[in-house]
Design a protein around this motif. Structure first.
Motif, PDB file in Angstrom:
ATOM      1  N   ILE A 117     -12.764   3.766  -3.964  1.00  0.00           N
ATOM      2  CA  ILE A 117     -12.474   2.386  -3.574  1.00  0.00           C
ATOM      3  C   ILE A 117     -13.732   1.563  -3.795  1.00  0.00           C
ATOM      4  N   THR A 144      -5.837  -3.696  -4.816  1.00  0.00           N
ATOM      5  CA  THR A 144      -5.070  -3.616  -3.574  1.00  0.00           C
ATOM      6  C   THR A 144      -5.224  -4.858  -2.704  1.00  0.00           C
ATOM      7  N   SER A 145      -6.279  -5.626  -2.914  1.00  0.00           N
ATOM      8  CA  SER A 145      -6.496  -6.843  -2.136  1.00  0.00           C
ATOM      9  C   SER A 145      -7.272  -7.842  -2.985  1.00  0.00           C
ATOM     10  N   GLU A 171     -17.067  -9.293  -4.019  1.00  0.00           N
ATOM     11  CA  GLU A 171     -16.903 -10.677  -3.579  1.00  0.00           C
ATOM     12  C   GLU A 171     -17.673 -11.592  -4.508  1.00  0.00           C
ATOM     13  N   THR A 179       0.819  -1.205   0.000  1.00  0.00           N
ATOM     14  CA  THR A 179       0.000   0.000   0.000  1.00  0.00           C
ATOM     15  C   THR A 179       0.850   1.250   0.000  1.00  0.00           C
ATOM     16  N   LYS A 223     -15.275  -2.452  -3.427  1.00  0.00           N
ATOM     17  CA  LYS A 223     -15.068  -3.781  -2.845  1.00  0.00           C
ATOM     18  C   LYS A 223     -16.055  -4.744  -3.476  1.00  0.00           C
ATOM     19  N   THR A 243     -12.678 -12.301  -2.199  1.00  0.00           N
ATOM     20  CA  THR A 243     -12.991 -10.894  -1.934  1.00  0.00           C
ATOM     21  C   THR A 243     -11.884 -10.038  -2.525  1.00  0.00           C
ATOM     22  N   TRP A 244     -12.246  -8.806  -2.914  1.00  0.00           N
ATOM     23  CA  TRP A 244     -11.255  -7.901  -3.482  1.00  0.00           C
ATOM     24  C   TRP A 244     -11.570  -6.458  -3.156  1.00  0.00           C
ATOM     25  N   THR A 245     -10.517  -5.657  -3.268  1.00  0.00           N
ATOM     26  CA  THR A 245     -10.624  -4.209  -3.128  1.00  0.00           C
ATOM     27  C   THR A 245      -9.861  -3.583  -4.287  1.00  0.00           C
ATOM     28  N   LYS A 288      -8.772   0.214  -5.859  1.00  0.00           N
ATOM     29  CA  LYS A 288      -8.695   1.659  -5.673  1.00  0.00           C
ATOM     30  C   LYS A 288      -8.253   2.262  -6.992  1.00  0.00           C
ATOM     31  N   GLU A 308     -15.138  -5.224 -12.200  1.00  0.00           N
ATOM     32  CA  GLU A 308     -15.541  -4.092 -11.367  1.00  0.00           C
ATOM     33  C   GLU A 308     -15.681  -2.925 -12.344  1.00  0.00           C
TER      34      GLU A 308
END
Length: 139
Positions: free
Chosen positions: A111, A51-52, A115, A27, A113, A69-71, A73, A103
């Motif tokens: 951001i 980022t995740s 799943e 990060t 998120k 799961t994801w994030t 940005k 996404e």
């Protein structure tokens, strides 16, 4: 009771034709960072917007319930759509699952998120690999 199991994400670099594998981005906003394996990553690019990306084991009472799961940005200056392909492999390198995630319409600096459920039977010893990643301008 939900238990999240973090899984190291291996990434295949795409923009420069480099087929090496690196860990998930840190990060840090520094122009380059050192991965846990000691490899140096290039300056932030579109792949760093993810980022995740990890496994979330929600199994309970003997019922298997494993999600991804994801994030994201959006570090670009324009509204963007994202798509990436992934695979889940066991310790022997056998592919157990794969898929494509999306996404869309993520604003600059925003951001997002997400799943999705998987068909994985276990989260133990599973490694996620990103096999393709793209960020495109959203209209």
């Amino acid at each position: 009771m939900a238990v999240a199991i973090g899984v190291a994400v291996a990434v295949t670099a795409g923009d420069d034709g480099d087929d090496s594998t690196t860990s998930a981005p840190s990060t840090s906003s520094a122009p380059s960072a050192t991965t846990p394996q000691g490899q140096t990553r290039k300056a932030a690019g579109e792949r760093d917007d993810l980022t995740s990306f990890q496994i979330d084991d929600r199994s309970s009472a003997g019922l298997t319930d494993i999600w991804l799961t994801w994030t994201i940005k959006n570090n670009s200056g324009q509204k963007s759509d994202y798509s990436w392909e992934w695979e889940a492999v066991d310790a022997d390198g056998t592919r157990l699952a794969n898929g494509t995630e999306f996404e869309t319409a993520v604003q600059p600096g925003q951001i997002a998120k997400g799943e999705t459920p998987t068909t994985l039977k276990t989260a133990q010893g599973i490694k996620l690999n990103i096999t393709d990643f793209e960020r495109n301008r959203a209209y």
